[in-house]
Motif scaffolding. Structure first.
Motif, short mmCIF file in Angstrom:
data_model
loop_
_atom_site.label_atom_id
_atom_site.label_comp_id
_atom_site.label_asym_id
_atom_site.label_seq_id
_atom_site.Cartn_x
_atom_site.Cartn_y
_atom_site.Cartn_z
N ALA A 70 -18.39 59.01 5.40
CA ALA A 70 -17.48 59.57 6.40
C ALA A 70 -17.98 59.27 7.81
N THR A 85 -15.88 57.08 10.41
CA THR A 85 -15.57 57.70 11.70
C THR A 85 -16.07 56.84 12.85
N TYR A 135 -13.65 55.27 15.67
CA TYR A 135 -13.92 55.47 17.09
C TYR A 135 -13.92 54.14 17.83
#
Length: 57
Positions: free
Chosen positions: A14, A18, A22
């Motif tokens: 995760a 992420t 981003y």
């Protein structure tokens, strides 16, 4: 032990996904971010496979 390892692999994956999202949203490195997200998914798949081999049900 199996549950703890599964949570760790999921958390690491995760974080990687992420980080890639981003980069995709806030930076201009589209291809690199997509590759990072793919690596995150592959880490999750490989980790789950290794957990199942090491700790069979």
């Amino acid at each position: 032990m199996r549950l703890i390892m599964r949570i760790m692999i999921s958390a690491i994956s995760a974080f990687i996904v992420t980080f890639g999202a981003y980069g995709l949203i806030y930076e201009d490195s589209g291809n690199t971010s997509i590759l990072v997200m793919i690596v995150g998914v592959l880490v999750w798949r490989y980790g789950s496979k290794r957990i199942n081999q090491r700790f069979p049900k």
